[in-house]
Design a protein around this motif. Structure first.
Motif, short mmCIF file in Angstrom:
data_model
loop_
_atom_site.label_atom_id
_atom_site.label_comp_id
_atom_site.label_asym_id
_atom_site.label_seq_id
_atom_site.Cartn_x
_atom_site.Cartn_y
_atom_site.Cartn_z
N CYS B 121 0.83 -1.22 0.00
CA CYS B 121 0.00 0.00 0.00
C CYS B 121 0.87 1.27 0.00
O CYS B 121 1.91 1.32 0.66
CB CYS B 121 -0.92 0.00 1.21
N HIS B 122 0.37 2.29 -0.70
CA HIS B 122 1.11 3.56 -0.77
C HIS B 122 1.13 4.28 0.58
O HIS B 122 1.89 5.24 0.76
CB HIS B 122 0.50 4.47 -1.84
N CYS B 128 -3.63 -2.77 1.37
CA CYS B 128 -4.52 -1.60 1.25
C CYS B 128 -5.79 -1.75 2.08
O CYS B 128 -6.47 -0.77 2.34
CB CYS B 128 -4.89 -1.40 -0.22
N PHE B 129 -6.10 -2.98 2.50
CA PHE B 129 -7.35 -3.21 3.24
C PHE B 129 -7.10 -3.12 4.74
O PHE B 129 -7.25 -4.10 5.47
CB PHE B 129 -7.95 -4.56 2.84
N PHE B 130 -6.71 -1.95 5.19
CA PHE B 130 -6.29 -1.78 6.59
C PHE B 130 -7.40 -1.21 7.47
O PHE B 130 -7.20 -0.98 8.64
CB PHE B 130 -5.03 -0.91 6.68
#
Lengths: 153, 153
Positions: B121-122, B128-130
């Motif tokens: 994730c950037h 990205c699924f945080f």
């Protein structure tokens, strides 16, 4: 966790809420945080909560996500039928939702589910991702566990 | 498995092929089998091949998928920048592709990858699924592993 969403989702689902909640004051800001596309949808990934296998990808609108969180059962938006699709309504292959996640730009939802019957795909396979790229073609690598004709009677 | 796609993808990528292949006769029917949307894209899920964690979802066009299969490195189509995005080109967080799958209606691609640096994730997080839904809101549940400012210099 899932149950707590019920009060939040009433305005969207139009259901009467549990005693003590007031639909008119329900906070739906968590629904507004989702980056719905121009058609009011987001893709939702269903992942087996135990094995980690990706079972399927479908679409959700606001109502589908609200009902999923309120009931703990996966509900999608069927684009082909243009109506809510309560997963398992015909097949019995209901998905019980353990956890719902949102990605960094809020445009994809991830459901971690228990898949009743062990079959998520309409082809009678465990997962919709049953084709693997090999030798320049898509090769079917997962077996049909149940004849679709016996699933959708 | 991945390497065998190279000959198939030449026409699309415009690369010169390995000795003994003839670009003019390359079979790209496997690309035609994908149900590209109106914009010529499909969503692609990147899943950690070891842990099963879902790392991110991005988009691919024909060229991105062909190059991914030809090189064994995940390549997406950046809608915001309107160009190919070779994952890791800035961050170093390259994804090595072990397997590529296609779903039943051919409109979602699944990549099983090895994530270099353990960060997809950037935001500097693993996945990205945080954010997880709890108590009527999206709650951040995964830690930042590396300051994004030190990732994107």
């Amino acid at each position: 966790m899932i149950g707590t969403a019920e009060a939040m989702s009433q305005r969207t689902t139009g259901k009467s809420g549990p005693e003590g909640t007031r639909p008119g004051t329900a906070d739906t800001s968590w629904l507004d945080e989702v980056a719905w596309d121009a058609a009011g949808l987001v893709p939702a990934i269903a992942q087996d909560a135990d094995s980690g296998d990706i079972l399927m990808v479908a679409w959700m609108n606001r109502e589908a996500l609200a009902e999923t969180l309120a009931t703990g059962r996966a509900v999608y938006w069927s684009r082909s039928r243009a109506r809510l699709w309560r997963k398992g309504e015909e097949s019995g292959h209901v998905q019980t939702v353990r956890e719902v996640r949102l990605d960094c730009d809020a445009d994809v939802v991830l459901l971690r589910v228990e898949q009743r019957g062990g079959i998520a795909c309409h082809t009678g396979r465990r997962s919709c991702f049953f084709r693997r790229f090999a030798d320049g073609r898509w090769e079917v690598v997962d077996p049909v566990l149940k004849d679709p004709e016996s699933i959708y009677r």
